[in-house]
Write an enzyme that holds these catalytic residues in place. Structure first.
Site, PDB file in Angstrom:
ATOM      1  N   GLY A  66       0.772  -1.248   0.000  1.00 40.39           N
ATOM      2  CA  GLY A  66       0.000   0.000   0.000  1.00 40.39           C
ATOM      3  C   GLY A  66       0.798   1.289   0.000  1.00 40.39           C
TER       4      GLY A  66
ATOM      5  CD  GLU B 216       1.705   0.949   7.611  1.00 48.14           C
ATOM      6  OE1 GLU B 216       1.132   0.981   6.505  1.00 48.14           O
ATOM      7  OE2 GLU B 216       1.637  -0.028   8.363  1.00 48.14           O
ATOM      8  CG  ASP B 217      -1.119   1.552   3.405  1.00 47.05           C
ATOM      9  OD1 ASP B 217      -0.798   1.343   4.595  1.00 47.05           O
ATOM     10  OD2 ASP B 217      -1.685   0.689   2.703  1.00 47.05           O
TER      11      ASP B 217
ATOM     12  CG  ASP C  59      -8.152   0.714  10.383  1.00 45.57           C
ATOM     13  OD1 ASP C  59      -8.895   1.637  10.706  1.00 45.57           O
ATOM     14  OD2 ASP C  59      -8.584  -0.433  10.127  1.00 45.57           O
TER      15      ASP C  59
ATOM     16  CE  LYS D 168      -9.349   3.662   8.027  1.00 48.18           C
ATOM     17  NZ  LYS D 168     -10.337   2.659   7.567  1.00 48.18           N
TER      18      LYS D 168
ATOM     19  CG  PHE E 264     -12.490   0.391   3.066  1.00 51.63           C
ATOM     20  CD1 PHE E 264     -11.735  -0.322   3.987  1.00 51.63           C
ATOM     21  CD2 PHE E 264     -12.264   0.176   1.714  1.00 51.63           C
ATOM     22  CE1 PHE E 264     -10.783  -1.246   3.570  1.00 51.63           C
ATOM     23  CE2 PHE E 264     -11.313  -0.744   1.282  1.00 51.63           C
ATOM     24  CZ  PHE E 264     -10.572  -1.455   2.219  1.00 51.63           C
TER      25      PHE E 264
ATOM     26  CG  ASP F 226      -6.038  -3.654  -1.352  1.00 56.97           C
ATOM     27  OD1 ASP F 226      -5.646  -3.128  -0.286  1.00 56.97           O
ATOM     28  OD2 ASP F 226      -6.463  -4.818  -1.422  1.00 56.97           O
TER      29      ASP F 226
ATOM     30  NE  ARG G  82      -2.443  -3.357  -3.727  1.00 58.18           N
ATOM     31  CZ  ARG G  82      -2.521  -3.428  -2.412  1.00 58.18           C
ATOM     32  NH1 ARG G  82      -2.350  -2.351  -1.674  1.00 58.18           N
ATOM     33  NH2 ARG G  82      -2.761  -4.576  -1.799  1.00 58.18           N
TER      34      ARG G  82
HETATM   35  P1  5GP Z   1      -4.198  -1.817  11.095  1.00 61.73           P
HETATM   36  O1  5GP Z   1      -3.303  -2.913  11.555  1.00 61.73           O
HETATM   37  O2  5GP Z   1      -3.728  -0.427  11.467  1.00 61.73           O
HETATM   38  O3  5GP Z   1      -5.608  -2.040  11.553  1.00 61.73           O
HETATM   39  O4  5GP Z   1      -4.295  -1.932   9.528  1.00 61.73           O
HETATM   40  C1  5GP Z   1      -3.341  -1.433   8.703  1.00 61.73           C
HETATM   41  C2  5GP Z   1      -3.518  -1.968   7.316  1.00 61.73           C
HETATM   42  O5  5GP Z   1      -4.875  -2.263   7.035  1.00 61.73           O
HETATM   43  C3  5GP Z   1      -3.107  -0.917   6.306  1.00 61.73           C
HETATM   44  O6  5GP Z   1      -1.737  -0.975   6.020  1.00 61.73           O
HETATM   45  C4  5GP Z   1      -4.000  -1.291   5.130  1.00 61.73           C
HETATM   46  O7  5GP Z   1      -3.397  -2.293   4.371  1.00 61.73           O
HETATM   47  C5  5GP Z   1      -5.251  -1.836   5.764  1.00 61.73           C
HETATM   48  N1  5GP Z   1      -6.304  -0.806   5.887  1.00 61.73           N
HETATM   49  C6  5GP Z   1      -6.765  -0.212   7.008  1.00 61.73           C
HETATM   50  N2  5GP Z   1      -7.725   0.688   6.725  1.00 61.73           N
HETATM   51  C7  5GP Z   1      -7.852   0.668   5.393  1.00 61.73           C
HETATM   52  C8  5GP Z   1      -8.675   1.405   4.465  1.00 61.73           C
HETATM   53  O8  5GP Z   1      -9.493   2.274   4.812  1.00 61.73           O
HETATM   54  N3  5GP Z   1      -8.525   1.105   3.145  1.00 61.73           N
HETATM   55  C9  5GP Z   1      -7.659   0.147   2.694  1.00 61.73           C
HETATM   56  N4  5GP Z   1      -7.603  -0.039   1.388  1.00 61.73           N
HETATM   57  N5  5GP Z   1      -6.853  -0.545   3.535  1.00 61.73           N
HETATM   58  C10 5GP Z   1      -6.965  -0.291   4.856  1.00 61.73           C
END
Ligand code: 5GP
Length: 178
Positions: A47, A102-103, A106, A134, A155, A162, A168
């Site tokens: 990402g 990081e992208d 969350d 977020k 989202f 993606d 992407r």
């Molecule tokens: P976390 O471990 O912080 O919950 O999740 C991180 C990963 O979840 C990100 O690197 C991404 O790949 C995915 N992710 C979390 N939120 C989103 C979103 O709103 N859109 C997309 N496409 N991926 C997300």
């Protein structure tokens, strides 16, 4: 319309121009914060690649780049909560100024695990730069040091992000109904 860069998918949150402008600001801040010292940029596959490409062009410090792939998500839009390192670094980060790129942060589960995993290798410093944050979704105790944009609980897709491995390549960040 032959591919998804020709049409708009979802609603646009941030344009390419807005993101590029933010990359320039953060790049300058990184130069100031590190007093021009070399940095070791670690992009999280897949990402972060588009954001990383923008950002690294704006970092004038000597920079090495590397990639890691950690995953907590399966397909779809919900987290599994289990983190795995699917691809590790190629280089040695001992005594280096690591910046994880990081992208999106969350729940923070992936990043907390990744940061701890990398910290074990004794880098000189370790910071996090994310395109999107977020904060309302956070579960793990972790914050990024550099944040492109904070967003609500949407989202998002595009600019590296993606939905089931699609979108992407959209040249903007948009959001779709999950
Ligand atoms: P976390 O471990 O912080 O919950 O999740 C991180 C990963 O979840 C990100 O690197 C991404 O790949 C995915 N992710 C979390 N939120 C989103 C979103 O709103 N859109 C997309 N496409 N991926 C997300």
């Amino acid at each position: 319309m032959k591919n998804n860069t020709d049409k708009q998918i979802g609603k646009i949150l941030f344009t390419k121009e807005q993101i590029e402008a933010r990359a320039a600001e953060i790049g300058k801040q990184i130069y100031d914060d590190y007093n021009g010292e070399p940095v070791y940029l670690i992009g999280t596959l897949r990402g972060a690649v588009v954001w990383m490409a923008d950002l690294m062009k704006n970092i004038v410090n000597d920079a090495e780049i590397d990639f890691v792939m950690a995953s907590s998500y399966g397909s779809g839009t919900t987290t599994s909560g289990v983190v795995k390192i699917k691809k590790d670094l190629e280089g040695d980060i001992y005594d280096k100024n690591v910046i994880i790129i990081e992208d999106i942060v969350d729940t923070g589960t992936t990043l907390k695990y990744l940061k701890e995993h990398l910290a074990d290798r004794n880098p000189k410093s370790i910071r996090i730069c994310t395109l999107l944050d977020k904060p309302s979704r956070r579960i793990a105790d972790i914050e990024a040091d550099y944040i492109g944009f904070s967003i609500d609980n949407l989202f998002v897709i595009g600019y590296g992000l993606d939905y089931d491995q699609k979108y992407r390549n959209l040249p903007y960040v948009g959001y779709i109904e999950a």
